[in-house]
Design a protein around this motif. Structure first.
Motif, PDB file in Angstrom:
ATOM      1  N   THR A  24      64.378  58.051  81.946  1.00  0.00           N
ATOM      2  CA  THR A  24      64.413  56.607  82.205  1.00  0.00           C
ATOM      3  C   THR A  24      65.331  56.336  83.390  1.00  0.00           C
ATOM      4  O   THR A  24      66.007  57.230  83.885  1.00  0.00           O
ATOM      5  CB  THR A  24      64.934  55.829  80.978  1.00  0.00           C
ATOM      6  N   LYS A  25      65.355  55.115  83.812  1.00  0.00           N
ATOM      7  CA  LYS A  25      66.239  54.732  84.908  1.00  0.00           C
ATOM      8  C   LYS A  25      67.518  54.094  84.394  1.00  0.00           C
ATOM      9  O   LYS A  25      68.227  53.425  85.132  1.00  0.00           O
ATOM     10  CB  LYS A  25      65.513  53.777  85.852  1.00  0.00           C
ATOM     11  N   LEU A  26      67.812  54.297  83.098  1.00  0.00           N
ATOM     12  CA  LEU A  26      69.020  53.727  82.523  1.00  0.00           C
ATOM     13  C   LEU A  26      70.256  54.426  83.079  1.00  0.00           C
ATOM     14  O   LEU A  26      70.280  55.651  83.209  1.00  0.00           O
ATOM     15  CB  LEU A  26      69.007  53.862  80.994  1.00  0.00           C
ATOM     16  N   LEU A  27      71.249  53.648  83.390  1.00  0.00           N
ATOM     17  CA  LEU A  27      72.514  54.192  83.872  1.00  0.00           C
ATOM     18  C   LEU A  27      73.330  54.710  82.690  1.00  0.00           C
ATOM     19  O   LEU A  27      73.164  54.243  81.562  1.00  0.00           O
ATOM     20  CB  LEU A  27      73.289  53.116  84.623  1.00  0.00           C
ATOM     21  N   PRO A  28      74.214  55.687  82.915  1.00  0.00           N
ATOM     22  CA  PRO A  28      74.993  56.256  81.812  1.00  0.00           C
ATOM     23  C   PRO A  28      75.791  55.227  81.019  1.00  0.00           C
ATOM     24  O   PRO A  28      75.881  55.328  79.795  1.00  0.00           O
ATOM     25  CB  PRO A  28      75.928  57.252  82.515  1.00  0.00           C
ATOM     26  N   GLY A  29      76.343  54.230  81.679  1.00  0.00           N
ATOM     27  CA  GLY A  29      77.096  53.204  80.967  1.00  0.00           C
ATOM     28  C   GLY A  29      76.231  52.430  79.982  1.00  0.00           C
ATOM     29  O   GLY A  29      76.658  52.114  78.869  1.00  0.00           O
ATOM     30  N   ARG A  30      75.012  52.150  80.378  1.00  0.00           N
ATOM     31  CA  ARG A  30      74.102  51.429  79.479  1.00  0.00           C
ATOM     32  C   ARG A  30      73.670  52.294  78.310  1.00  0.00           C
ATOM     33  O   ARG A  30      73.505  51.811  77.192  1.00  0.00           O
ATOM     34  CB  ARG A  30      72.895  50.924  80.255  1.00  0.00           C
ATOM     35  N   VAL A  31      73.490  53.570  78.556  1.00  0.00           N
ATOM     36  CA  VAL A  31      73.144  54.485  77.469  1.00  0.00           C
ATOM     37  C   VAL A  31      74.309  54.592  76.483  1.00  0.00           C
ATOM     38  O   VAL A  31      74.102  54.629  75.270  1.00  0.00           O
ATOM     39  CB  VAL A  31      72.741  55.870  78.020  1.00  0.00           C
ATOM     40  N   MET A  32      75.535  54.604  76.993  1.00  0.00           N
ATOM     41  CA  MET A  32      76.700  54.651  76.111  1.00  0.00           C
ATOM     42  C   MET A  32      76.769  53.400  75.236  1.00  0.00           C
ATOM     43  O   MET A  32      77.025  53.493  74.033  1.00  0.00           O
ATOM     44  CB  MET A  32      77.977  54.799  76.940  1.00  0.00           C
ATOM     45  N   VAL A  33      76.517  52.234  75.812  1.00  0.00           N
ATOM     46  CA  VAL A  33      76.507  50.999  75.030  1.00  0.00           C
ATOM     47  C   VAL A  33      75.381  51.039  74.002  1.00  0.00           C
ATOM     48  O   VAL A  33      75.558  50.624  72.852  1.00  0.00           O
ATOM     49  CB  VAL A  33      76.373  49.770  75.961  1.00  0.00           C
ATOM     50  N   LEU A  34      74.230  51.561  74.387  1.00  0.00           N
ATOM     51  CA  LEU A  34      73.105  51.700  73.467  1.00  0.00           C
ATOM     52  C   LEU A  34      73.478  52.584  72.282  1.00  0.00           C
ATOM     53  O   LEU A  34      73.145  52.271  71.131  1.00  0.00           O
ATOM     54  CB  LEU A  34      71.900  52.269  74.212  1.00  0.00           C
ATOM     55  N   LEU A  35      74.181  53.673  72.533  1.00  0.00           N
ATOM     56  CA  LEU A  35      74.592  54.574  71.458  1.00  0.00           C
ATOM     57  C   LEU A  35      75.584  53.910  70.508  1.00  0.00           C
ATOM     58  O   LEU A  35      75.475  54.057  69.282  1.00  0.00           O
ATOM     59  CB  LEU A  35      75.206  55.847  72.039  1.00  0.00           C
ATOM     60  N   VAL A  36      76.548  53.190  71.044  1.00  0.00           N
ATOM     61  CA  VAL A  36      77.519  52.500  70.195  1.00  0.00           C
ATOM     62  C   VAL A  36      76.811  51.458  69.340  1.00  0.00           C
ATOM     63  O   VAL A  36      77.055  51.360  68.128  1.00  0.00           O
ATOM     64  CB  VAL A  36      78.645  51.871  71.039  1.00  0.00           C
ATOM     65  N   CYS A  37      75.908  50.697  69.938  1.00  0.00           N
ATOM     66  CA  CYS A  37      75.167  49.679  69.177  1.00  0.00           C
ATOM     67  C   CYS A  37      74.257  50.330  68.131  1.00  0.00           C
ATOM     68  O   CYS A  37      74.150  49.825  67.004  1.00  0.00           O
ATOM     69  CB  CYS A  37      74.342  48.816  70.117  1.00  0.00           C
ATOM     70  N   ALA A  38      73.625  51.437  68.478  1.00  0.00           N
ATOM     71  CA  ALA A  38      72.767  52.134  67.511  1.00  0.00           C
ATOM     72  C   ALA A  38      73.587  52.653  66.333  1.00  0.00           C
ATOM     73  O   ALA A  38      73.140  52.587  65.177  1.00  0.00           O
ATOM     74  CB  ALA A  38      72.037  53.285  68.196  1.00  0.00           C
ATOM     75  N   GLY A  39      74.787  53.156  66.590  1.00  0.00           N
ATOM     76  CA  GLY A  39      75.655  53.604  65.504  1.00  0.00           C
ATOM     77  C   GLY A  39      76.051  52.469  64.584  1.00  0.00           C
ATOM     78  O   GLY A  39      76.085  52.626  63.361  1.00  0.00           O
ATOM     79  N   ALA A  40      76.313  51.292  65.161  1.00  0.00           N
ATOM     80  CA  ALA A  40      76.656  50.124  64.344  1.00  0.00           C
ATOM     81  C   ALA A  40      75.463  49.676  63.509  1.00  0.00           C
ATOM     82  O   ALA A  40      75.612  49.338  62.331  1.00  0.00           O
ATOM     83  CB  ALA A  40      77.145  48.990  65.236  1.00  0.00           C
ATOM     84  N   VAL A  41      74.271  49.691  64.098  1.00  0.00           N
ATOM     85  CA  VAL A  41      73.074  49.279  63.360  1.00  0.00           C
ATOM     86  C   VAL A  41      72.771  50.271  62.244  1.00  0.00           C
ATOM     87  O   VAL A  41      72.486  49.881  61.099  1.00  0.00           O
ATOM     88  CB  VAL A  41      71.867  49.124  64.313  1.00  0.00           C
ATOM     89  N   LEU A  42      72.840  51.569  62.550  1.00  0.00           N
ATOM     90  CA  LEU A  42      72.592  52.577  61.515  1.00  0.00           C
ATOM     91  C   LEU A  42      73.618  52.483  60.390  1.00  0.00           C
ATOM     92  O   LEU A  42      73.289  52.690  59.221  1.00  0.00           O
ATOM     93  CB  LEU A  42      72.589  53.980  62.130  1.00  0.00           C
ATOM     94  N   GLY A  43      74.859  52.160  60.740  1.00  0.00           N
ATOM     95  CA  GLY A  43      75.880  51.969  59.721  1.00  0.00           C
ATOM     96  C   GLY A  43      75.617  50.738  58.875  1.00  0.00           C
ATOM     97  O   GLY A  43      75.841  50.742  57.659  1.00  0.00           O
ATOM     98  N   SER A  44      75.119  49.689  59.493  1.00  0.00           N
ATOM     99  CA  SER A  44      74.885  48.441  58.756  1.00  0.00           C
ATOM    100  C   SER A  44      73.737  48.567  57.760  1.00  0.00           C
ATOM    101  O   SER A  44      73.737  47.880  56.742  1.00  0.00           O
ATOM    102  CB  SER A  44      74.631  47.287  59.722  1.00  0.00           C
ATOM    103  N   ILE A  45      72.781  49.419  58.041  1.00  0.00           N
ATOM    104  CA  ILE A  45      71.674  49.588  57.089  1.00  0.00           C
ATOM    105  C   ILE A  45      71.906  50.766  56.149  1.00  0.00           C
ATOM    106  O   ILE A  45      71.060  51.073  55.316  1.00  0.00           O
ATOM    107  CB  ILE A  45      70.316  49.717  57.815  1.00  0.00           C
ATOM    108  N   GLY A  46      73.055  51.422  56.276  1.00  0.00           N
ATOM    109  CA  GLY A  46      73.435  52.455  55.321  1.00  0.00           C
ATOM    110  C   GLY A  46      72.949  53.856  55.627  1.00  0.00           C
ATOM    111  O   GLY A  46      73.127  54.763  54.815  1.00  0.00           O
ATOM    112  N   LEU A  47      72.341  54.076  56.783  1.00  0.00           N
ATOM    113  CA  LEU A  47      71.836  55.412  57.112  1.00  0.00           C
ATOM    114  C   LEU A  47      72.900  56.336  57.692  1.00  0.00           C
ATOM    115  O   LEU A  47      72.838  57.543  57.515  1.00  0.00           O
ATOM    116  CB  LEU A  47      70.662  55.310  58.091  1.00  0.00           C
TER     117      LEU A  47
END
Length: 118
Positions: A24-47
């Protein structure tokens, strides 16, 4: 077996992120933010807790784990302090890790004398 699970889960997370960066053309900073947000979402649904119990540090060390830590801190602070917990929970939960990174980074800069690139 715990070490093997940590190794392959952590490696899989890193490999998927590397593929995401390459394809993708995503910059590393955006991918890092995506990972942090994905971890929060996965934590919120209990996975994420199930993944940590299976893979240990292989799941808790990457940026996904940081997002999960922030979510847990905010959740705890909201339960204890109400609306103000939204603003203080993430700081409280992640303060030790962030402080350690700053302190050890500073010590490393004193030992190794970093130089600016030309």
């Amino acid at each position: 077996m715990d070490y093997i699970n940590a190794f392959w889960v952590g490696g899989l997370i890193c490999a998927l992120v590397q593929i995401l960066l390459e394809k993708t053309k995503l910059l590393p900073g955006r991918v890092m933010v995506l990972l942090v947000c994905a971890g929060a979402v996965l934590g919120s649904i209990g996975l994420y807790d199930k993944l940590i119990s299976f893979a240990g540090a292989g799941a808790s060390v990457p940026l996904l784990g940081f997002g999960n830590t922030l979510f847990k801190g905010v959740k705890k602070a909201v339960l204890e302090h109400g609306f103000l917990g939204l603003f203080m929970g993430g700081f409280t939960a992640s303060a030790v890790g962030i402080s350690a990174a700053l302190i050890f980074g500073y010590i490393a800069s004193l030992i190794f004398r970093p130089k600016m690139k030309n």
